[in-house]
Design a protein around this motif. Sequence first.
Motif, mmCIF file in Angstrom:
data_model
loop_
_atom_site.group_PDB
_atom_site.id
_atom_site.type_symbol
_atom_site.label_atom_id
_atom_site.label_comp_id
_atom_site.label_asym_id
_atom_site.label_seq_id
_atom_site.Cartn_x
_atom_site.Cartn_y
_atom_site.Cartn_z
ATOM 1 N N THR A 331 0.836 -1.213 0.000
ATOM 2 C CA THR A 331 0.000 0.000 0.000
ATOM 3 C C THR A 331 0.862 1.250 0.000
ATOM 4 O O THR A 331 0.608 2.232 -0.722
ATOM 5 C CB THR A 331 -0.930 0.000 1.225
ATOM 6 O OG1 THR A 331 -1.743 -1.188 1.189
ATOM 7 C CG2 THR A 331 -1.827 1.216 1.233
ATOM 8 N N ILE A 332 1.932 1.216 0.832
ATOM 9 C CA ILE A 332 2.840 2.381 0.891
ATOM 10 C C ILE A 332 3.529 2.577 -0.457
ATOM 11 O O ILE A 332 3.626 3.697 -0.978
ATOM 12 C CB ILE A 332 3.878 2.177 2.020
ATOM 13 C CG1 ILE A 332 3.156 2.174 3.382
ATOM 14 C CG2 ILE A 332 4.955 3.250 1.962
ATOM 15 C CD1 ILE A 332 4.043 1.770 4.541
ATOM 16 N N THR A 337 4.198 5.318 -5.688
ATOM 17 C CA THR A 337 4.149 5.220 -7.164
ATOM 18 C C THR A 337 3.096 6.154 -7.723
ATOM 19 O O THR A 337 3.288 6.793 -8.764
ATOM 20 C CB THR A 337 3.856 3.776 -7.572
ATOM 21 O OG1 THR A 337 4.845 2.910 -6.987
ATOM 22 C CG2 THR A 337 3.869 3.624 -9.080
ATOM 23 N N LYS A 338 1.974 6.225 -7.047
ATOM 24 C CA LYS A 338 0.895 7.101 -7.489
ATOM 25 C C LYS A 338 1.340 8.560 -7.513
ATOM 26 O O LYS A 338 1.089 9.305 -8.476
ATOM 27 C CB LYS A 338 -0.306 6.920 -6.564
ATOM 28 C CG LYS A 338 -1.527 7.723 -6.957
ATOM 29 C CD LYS A 338 -2.664 7.443 -5.994
ATOM 30 C CE LYS A 338 -3.876 8.297 -6.337
ATOM 31 N NZ LYS A 338 -4.990 8.052 -5.383
ATOM 32 N N GLU A 339 2.021 8.995 -6.430
ATOM 33 C CA GLU A 339 2.503 10.370 -6.377
ATOM 34 C C GLU A 339 3.513 10.638 -7.496
ATOM 35 O O GLU A 339 3.482 11.690 -8.147
ATOM 36 C CB GLU A 339 3.126 10.636 -5.000
ATOM 37 C CG GLU A 339 2.110 10.632 -3.872
ATOM 38 C CD GLU A 339 2.775 10.832 -2.523
ATOM 39 O OE1 GLU A 339 4.025 10.963 -2.488
ATOM 40 O OE2 GLU A 339 2.053 10.853 -1.500
ATOM 41 N N ARG A 340 4.423 9.676 -7.697
ATOM 42 C CA ARG A 340 5.427 9.838 -8.747
ATOM 43 C C ARG A 340 4.781 9.916 -10.114
ATOM 44 O O ARG A 340 5.155 10.738 -10.952
ATOM 45 C CB ARG A 340 6.425 8.668 -8.686
ATOM 46 C CG ARG A 340 7.621 8.832 -9.653
ATOM 47 C CD ARG A 340 8.652 7.747 -9.472
ATOM 48 N NE ARG A 340 8.152 6.465 -9.892
ATOM 49 C CZ ARG A 340 7.815 5.497 -9.053
ATOM 50 N NH1 ARG A 340 7.934 5.681 -7.743
ATOM 51 N NH2 ARG A 340 7.343 4.352 -9.494
ATOM 52 N N GLU A 344 4.963 12.853 -12.837
ATOM 53 C CA GLU A 344 5.408 12.606 -14.208
ATOM 54 C C GLU A 344 4.313 12.895 -15.212
ATOM 55 O O GLU A 344 4.563 13.430 -16.297
ATOM 56 C CB GLU A 344 5.869 11.149 -14.337
ATOM 57 C CG GLU A 344 7.132 10.839 -13.547
ATOM 58 C CD GLU A 344 7.513 9.391 -13.661
ATOM 59 O OE1 GLU A 344 6.743 8.641 -14.308
ATOM 60 O OE2 GLU A 344 8.561 8.998 -13.114
ATOM 61 N N SER A 345 3.110 12.595 -14.901
ATOM 62 C CA SER A 345 2.003 12.842 -15.835
ATOM 63 C C SER A 345 1.782 14.333 -16.029
ATOM 64 O O SER A 345 1.432 14.796 -17.117
ATOM 65 C CB SER A 345 0.727 12.172 -15.314
ATOM 66 O OG SER A 345 0.328 12.737 -14.074
ATOM 67 N N GLY A 346 2.056 15.142 -14.991
ATOM 68 C CA GLY A 346 1.940 16.603 -15.128
ATOM 69 C C GLY A 346 2.972 17.134 -16.109
ATOM 70 O O GLY A 346 2.660 17.927 -16.996
#
Length: 433
Positions: A331-332, A337-340, A344-346
Amino acid sequence: MLENKRLTRNEMKLLCTGLLLLLMLKSTVGDVDSRYTALNFGNNHNNYILFRPDMGPLRNEFTLCSWIKSFLVYAGNMQAWISYAMNESSSGYYNEFAIGDAGNSFIFDTQHEPSLLPNLTELQGNKTWFHYCTSWSFSTRTQKFYLNGNKIGETTTPEGRKLGVGGFLAIGGDQDSYGGGFSWVNRFGGELYKLNFFSKELNASEVMEMSRSMCGGKEETYEEVRHIKWEEIVELRENRSGNVTDIDSGCDKDPYNKIWDLIRLNKKKFSETVKELEEANNQPNETTDELDLFKKQFKAVQQPDLIEKVKQLNTTNRKLEKSKENANRLTIELEETKERLLKESGNKTLLYVAFTLAGTFLLTTLLTCIFAGRHVLLKKCSCFTDTENEYVNNEMVPIPATPREPPNKRHPLPPAKTAEEDESVYYSDAFGL
């Protein structure tokens, strides 16, 4: 002159005890009336009590006792004061047993004449109370006879014969058929008191003790085996036939007897209460024993399986804890990964927009150049490709046909331009200058 005298403590106790007994006597007279009631059957063969008791407890042995007062003299027929008849009999007789006041008796198809019991015939018709008992046992095949506590005779009964059950018992009459057949010659015509059946063969000393007093209560000391009771027979009023009447036995005239009767009655109630308390006290012990037995059975049968199940459960719990730790770690990592990816998507979005805008601009410019170049080329190549058409507002319009002139009449070609002039004309046409 009399002097005042104080009662001692013992005298006070005796006085209180006497008052208590008098109160008990007054409050329980109704409970003991049937104990002092005798029955008169009159001089008629239709006077009797007929009922069907449970004779099962008497099947292998019994003792029958009663106080009897005889009014008739034996004249060759049985003046039966009791008879027990079955629906069928091997000899054609219905009575399993019958007893007359002259001592003649009948049991299991065998009749015994009064000559066997001469002492009993002397009391017939003398209108005095006498005590009579007879006992029988299947194991000894012996019937015994007692008069006023003394054994006066015995006889042997048929082998293998037990007392039948389900028949009619007649008090005060002789049955010549199943539950009927009462005749004048067999009428009893006397009185009875304290007739009781006991589900055991009483011995000679027990019979003697019972015969000592008509008003005594010795019968009640055998309460556990007293199967058919006199006070219950007295209360069978709906089963009475003819003129069977209650009479006073005379036993209720003596307060001493009543007091002892009350003592026996309360002793009986006390014994029943003690028995109930013992049963109630034994119930927890029985429950405890059952619980201990269940525990032993549980340990012997269920404990190994239970231990194995507990081990499996502990192993599963450990695996579950490990799975929880892995899930938390994943989960951590997923959050990181979600934040990264969001970051990156921005950046990728900005690049995408920039490239999109740049590509759009380049594509537009390219298309503009292509269209402009095509227009120039068309103009420059119209003389070679389509001499019969001309362009008006960038559209091709057909030219009307004219007669061709001879070559010498054609318009002369314009003079050739230099390379610099030709290049300036191309760019001015391409960009609309």
